[in-house]
Design a protein around this motif. Structure first.
Motif, PDB file in Angstrom:
ATOM      1  N   GLY A 189      -7.864 -16.824  -4.821  1.00 38.55           N
ATOM      2  CA  GLY A 189      -9.246 -17.908  -3.761  1.00 38.55           C
ATOM      3  C   GLY A 189     -10.125 -18.808  -4.251  1.00 38.55           C
ATOM      4  N   PRO A 190     -10.770 -19.586  -3.782  1.00 35.45           N
ATOM      5  CA  PRO A 190     -11.938 -20.109  -4.989  1.00 35.45           C
ATOM      6  C   PRO A 190     -12.668 -19.332  -4.996  1.00 35.45           C
ATOM      7  CG  PRO A 190     -12.071 -20.192  -2.182  1.00 35.45           C
ATOM      8  CD  PRO A 190     -10.874 -19.661  -2.484  1.00 35.45           C
ATOM      9  N   MET A 196      10.171   2.861  -6.135  1.00 36.18           N
ATOM     10  CA  MET A 196       8.757   1.794  -5.837  1.00 36.18           C
ATOM     11  C   MET A 196       8.326   2.196  -4.680  1.00 36.18           C
ATOM     12  SD  MET A 196      10.118  -2.215  -6.917  1.00 36.18           S
ATOM     13  CE  MET A 196       9.280  -2.247  -8.583  1.00 36.18           C
ATOM     14  N   SER A 197       6.808   2.457  -5.430  1.00 32.00           N
ATOM     15  CA  SER A 197       6.242   3.074  -4.476  1.00 32.00           C
ATOM     16  C   SER A 197       5.787   1.990  -3.584  1.00 32.00           C
ATOM     17  CB  SER A 197       5.200   2.962  -5.661  1.00 32.00           C
ATOM     18  OG  SER A 197       4.357   2.435  -5.934  1.00 32.00           O
ATOM     19  N   PRO A 198       5.007   1.980  -2.493  1.00 33.44           N
ATOM     20  CA  PRO A 198       4.907   0.838  -1.466  1.00 33.44           C
ATOM     21  C   PRO A 198       3.375  -0.273  -2.202  1.00 33.44           C
ATOM     22  CG  PRO A 198       4.106   2.902  -0.725  1.00 33.44           C
ATOM     23  CD  PRO A 198       4.745   3.021  -1.854  1.00 33.44           C
ATOM     24  N   ALA A 199       3.164  -1.190  -1.892  1.00 35.03           N
ATOM     25  CA  ALA A 199       2.171  -1.503  -2.533  1.00 35.03           C
ATOM     26  C   ALA A 199       0.359  -0.912  -1.949  1.00 35.03           C
ATOM     27  CB  ALA A 199       1.740  -3.346  -2.198  1.00 35.03           C
ATOM     28  N   ASP A 200      -0.180  -1.167  -3.467  1.00 34.34           N
ATOM     29  CA  ASP A 200      -1.327  -1.245  -3.275  1.00 34.34           C
ATOM     30  C   ASP A 200      -2.627  -1.727  -2.481  1.00 34.34           C
ATOM     31  OD1 ASP A 200      -3.542   0.610  -3.465  1.00 34.34           O
ATOM     32  OD2 ASP A 200      -3.891   0.819  -5.130  1.00 34.34           O
ATOM     33  N   PRO A 201      -3.228  -1.369  -1.218  1.00 33.44           N
ATOM     34  CA  PRO A 201      -3.322  -2.952  -0.692  1.00 33.44           C
ATOM     35  C   PRO A 201      -5.055  -3.298  -1.335  1.00 33.44           C
ATOM     36  CG  PRO A 201      -3.975  -0.438   0.393  1.00 33.44           C
ATOM     37  CD  PRO A 201      -2.843  -0.165  -1.136  1.00 33.44           C
ATOM     38  N   ALA A 240      -3.071  -5.252  -3.861  1.00 37.64           N
ATOM     39  CA  ALA A 240      -3.424  -7.153  -2.723  1.00 37.64           C
ATOM     40  C   ALA A 240      -5.048  -7.977  -2.312  1.00 37.64           C
ATOM     41  CB  ALA A 240      -3.069  -7.137  -1.262  1.00 37.64           C
ATOM     42  N   GLN A 241      -5.860  -6.985  -2.255  1.00 36.54           N
ATOM     43  CA  GLN A 241      -6.874  -7.882  -2.274  1.00 36.54           C
ATOM     44  C   GLN A 241      -7.633  -8.909  -2.975  1.00 36.54           C
ATOM     45  OE1 GLN A 241     -10.113  -4.900  -0.866  1.00 36.54           O
ATOM     46  NE2 GLN A 241     -11.494  -6.045  -0.446  1.00 36.54           N
ATOM     47  N   VAL A 242      -7.949  -8.114  -3.754  1.00 33.93           N
ATOM     48  CA  VAL A 242      -8.260  -7.981  -5.655  1.00 33.93           C
ATOM     49  C   VAL A 242      -7.288  -9.943  -5.930  1.00 33.93           C
ATOM     50  CG1 VAL A 242      -8.469  -7.632  -8.632  1.00 33.93           C
ATOM     51  CG2 VAL A 242      -9.217  -5.923  -6.372  1.00 33.93           C
TER      52      VAL A 242
END
Length: 80
Positions: free
Chosen positions: A17-18, A1-6, A9-11
């Motif tokens: 979130g609120p 598996m490839s590492p998580a795309d930053p 994660a931000q999206v």
């Protein structure tokens, strides 16, 4: 598996979130802008059709006055 795309994660954090507050006049402003665009588009279309009709009428008047569709009369006899 490839590492998580930053960015992914931000999206995800933004979506979980609120939610930010939406300006109260956003819908009214969008509707007013849409009305302006429709009026402008309609006016441009009317101007284009009017210009086309004016050119068409001008061509018909010119062609009827000059007889553009008839062949010119031969005033000089052929050299035989």
């Amino acid at each position: 598996m490839s590492p998580a795309d930053p960015r992914e994660a931000q999206v995800r954090r933004l979506l979980e979130g609120p939610y930010p507050a939406v300006p109260h006049d956003l819908a009214a402003g969008a509707a007013a802008r849409g009305d302006r665009l429709l009026r402008r588009r309609r006016a441009v279309r009317r101007f284009g059709w009017s210009l086309l009709w004016a050119v068409l009428v001008g061509f018909v008047v010119w062609a009827s006055l000059t007889g553009a569709w008839s062949t010119p009369s031969s005033e000089v006899s052929p050299p035989w």
